[in-house]
Design an enzyme around this catalytic site. Structure first.
Site, PDB file in Angstrom:
ATOM      1  CB  VAL A  62      -0.970   0.003   1.208  1.00 54.31           C
ATOM      2  CG1 VAL A  62      -0.222   0.005   2.525  1.00 54.31           C
ATOM      3  CG2 VAL A  62      -1.936   1.169   1.147  1.00 54.31           C
ATOM      4  CB  CYS A  63       1.902   3.866  -1.829  1.00 51.40           C
ATOM      5  SG  CYS A  63       1.059   3.984  -3.414  1.00 51.40           S
ATOM      6  NE  ARG A  64       0.048  10.874  -2.362  1.00 59.31           N
ATOM      7  CZ  ARG A  64      -0.365  11.105  -3.612  1.00 59.31           C
ATOM      8  NH1 ARG A  64      -1.630  11.257  -3.876  1.00 59.31           N
ATOM      9  NH2 ARG A  64       0.508  11.191  -4.587  1.00 59.31           N
ATOM     10  CG  MET A  90      -2.766   4.447   2.990  1.00 57.79           C
ATOM     11  SD  MET A  90      -3.645   3.232   4.015  1.00 57.79           S
ATOM     12  CE  MET A  90      -4.202   4.274   5.369  1.00 57.79           C
TER      13      MET A  90
END
Length: 98
Positions: A62-64, A90
């Protein structure tokens, strides 16, 4: 590259499925909230820290918004890890954060 949607990940986590979330955002981003129990390994350090991950486990990256995690997913896949990219990152996550 396999994708997983936030609602699907939230369901798997609530069911106690054996998987690890790896957050590849920078420290200041993670400080604003991360998925509970997620392991923080910034994308820039992933290549040097991937030995901390077990190839027998399943991972969700996961990242932004999904771009950095897609790169991380491709890197880990190329080394034989079982990984999925969190679609939307996210920004799309509506579950709990810590």
């Amino acid at each position: 590259m396999e994708q997983i949607f936030p609602a699907e990940l939230e369901e798997l986590l609530s069911e106690g499925k054996e998987l690890t979330v790896v957050d590849v955002r920078e420290a200041d981003e993670v400080a604003q909230g991360k998925i509970p129990s997620a392991v923080h390994i910034p994308l820039g350090l992933l290549e040097f820290r991937m030995h901390e991950l077990d190839k027998n486990n399943h991972y969700v990256i996961v990242c932004r918004s999904g771009g950095r995690s897609a790169r991380a997913t491709q890197l880990l896949e190329s080394y034989g890890y079982q990984v999925k990219n969190l679609n939307g990152g996210m920004a799309a996550w509506e579950g709990k954060t810590e």
